[in-house]
Design a protein around this motif. Structure first.
Motif, PDB file in Angstrom:
ATOM      1  N   LYS A  10      35.387  48.443 121.393  1.00 19.33           N
ATOM      2  CA  LYS A  10      35.186  46.997 121.234  1.00 19.33           C
ATOM      3  C   LYS A  10      36.223  46.275 122.098  1.00 19.33           C
ATOM      4  O   LYS A  10      37.408  46.548 122.000  1.00 19.33           O
ATOM      5  N   VAL A  32      33.189  39.050 121.580  1.00 18.80           N
ATOM      6  CA  VAL A  32      33.341  40.499 121.524  1.00 18.80           C
ATOM      7  C   VAL A  32      32.199  41.173 122.284  1.00 18.80           C
ATOM      8  O   VAL A  32      31.043  40.763 122.182  1.00 18.80           O
ATOM      9  N   PHE A  34      30.898  45.355 123.679  1.00 21.90           N
ATOM     10  CA  PHE A  34      31.079  46.794 123.526  1.00 21.90           C
ATOM     11  C   PHE A  34      30.742  47.484 124.836  1.00 21.90           C
ATOM     12  O   PHE A  34      29.840  47.045 125.563  1.00 21.90           O
ATOM     13  N   THR A  99      35.250  51.086 114.863  1.00 23.73           N
ATOM     14  CA  THR A  99      34.012  51.557 115.472  1.00 23.73           C
ATOM     15  C   THR A  99      33.683  52.971 114.996  1.00 23.73           C
ATOM     16  O   THR A  99      32.503  53.333 114.849  1.00 23.73           O
ATOM     17  N   ASP A 127      36.901  44.143 111.381  1.00 23.93           N
ATOM     18  CA  ASP A 127      36.156  44.469 112.595  1.00 23.93           C
ATOM     19  C   ASP A 127      34.933  45.345 112.347  1.00 23.93           C
ATOM     20  O   ASP A 127      34.109  45.509 113.257  1.00 23.93           O
ATOM     21  N   CYS A 131      31.383  45.868 114.592  1.00 26.23           N
ATOM     22  CA  CYS A 131      31.189  47.193 115.178  1.00 26.23           C
ATOM     23  C   CYS A 131      29.895  47.831 114.693  1.00 26.23           C
ATOM     24  O   CYS A 131      29.282  48.638 115.408  1.00 26.23           O
TER      25      CYS A 131
END
Length: 276
Positions: A10, A32, A34, A99, A127, A131
């Motif tokens: 992330k 954010v 990925f 994650t 988070d 995620c």
């Protein structure tokens, strides 16, 4: 049956600290994304939960109930034998533990457990809900308020000086905690160059405090800013990982190779954002 789930890194492209609640939690406004580098979870149904950790950053990773992977397995309610291939540096500002936990929840669902909603996943950490979605998001509040955004493909170099950073220590160095959020309405960026240009008007409010805690971050940012064809260099999350954006993937790959050759003690990767 054994399932494998990718746990992507992330990247906080922006991180505006906009307040602090009475319970101590900080209120954020963060963009954010990925990327296509990260850890991997392997899981199969078992009588009891267990965790084995391998990979270049396996040393020191706990395998007991303190690991978010084991906590996620308990939340999913399906006992599993879990393998974690740990390829992201620890405490690096890339959401590694979160994650991994999200990937564990996905693995449990593929193995037959009832899916855990993002609202329930918040119990594992701020988070984990974002995620769990693993797509470009605007994350506000303490992580519970997430909305999808449309980003152009972004190509970057990621650098971590192999120094773990304590997020609480970084927040302790933050002097102003009621900073401005991002604009209410985000632009429609036609490409990565336009996005990088807009990003120069935004902030990571934890970058300066993190440099106070880990001065090596300043050296990483300087090295990234001096790379050929770089558009912008910033820190992700609470550090110490930093990123630099490039217009093209091959330019990012060349820059990563150059930086890695000159700084073999750093963790350096080229990466691209995952699509929505």
């Amino acid at each position: 049956m054994t399932v494998k789930v990718f746990a992507p890194a992330k990247i906080n492209l922006t991180l505006h600290v906009t307040g602090q609640r009475e319970d101590g939690y900080h209120v954020l406004d963060s963009l954010v994304a990925f990327v296509d580098t990260g850890d991997q979870i392997t899981a199969s149904v078992a009588e009891d939960n267990s965790l084995t950790v391998t990979g270049p950053f396996a040393d020191g990773v706990p395998t007991d109930g303190s690991n978010l992977v084991m906590q996620a397995a308990r939340l999913a309610g399906l006992p599993m034998q879990i393998g974690l291939d740990k390829r992201l540096p620890p405490s690096s500002g890339m959401g590694g533990g979160s994650t991994d936990a999200a990937a564990t929840l996905k693995a449990a669902a593929r193995l037959g457990a009832d899916p855990v909603t993002p609202e329930r996943a918040l119990a594992l950490g701020a988070d984990v809900p974002v995620c769990l979605r693993a797509k470009p998001m605007r994350m506000r509040g303490i992580g519970e308020d997430v909305h999808p955004v449309t980003l152009p493909a972004l190509h970057m170099v990621l650098v971590n000086p192999r120094i773990a950073v304590s997020t609480p220590e970084v927040f302790k160095q933050l002097q102003v905690k009621d900073n401005d959020p991002m604009p209410v309405d985000l632009p429609q960026w036609p490409d990565g160059v336009a996005f990088a240009d807009w990003l120069t008007t935004q902030r990571n409010d934890l970058q300066r405090p993190a440099i106070t805690v880990v001065p090596e971050i300043a050296a990483v940012l300087t090295a990234l800013a001096l790379l050929p064809e770089v558009l912008i260099a910033r820190m992700s999350g609470s550090g110490a990982t930093c990123f630099a954006l490039f217009e093209h993937r091959d330019a990012a790959a060349r820059a990563a190779a150059q930086l890695s050759e000159g700084n073999p003690w750093w963790w350096v990767k080229s990466a691209s954002t995952l699509p929505a």
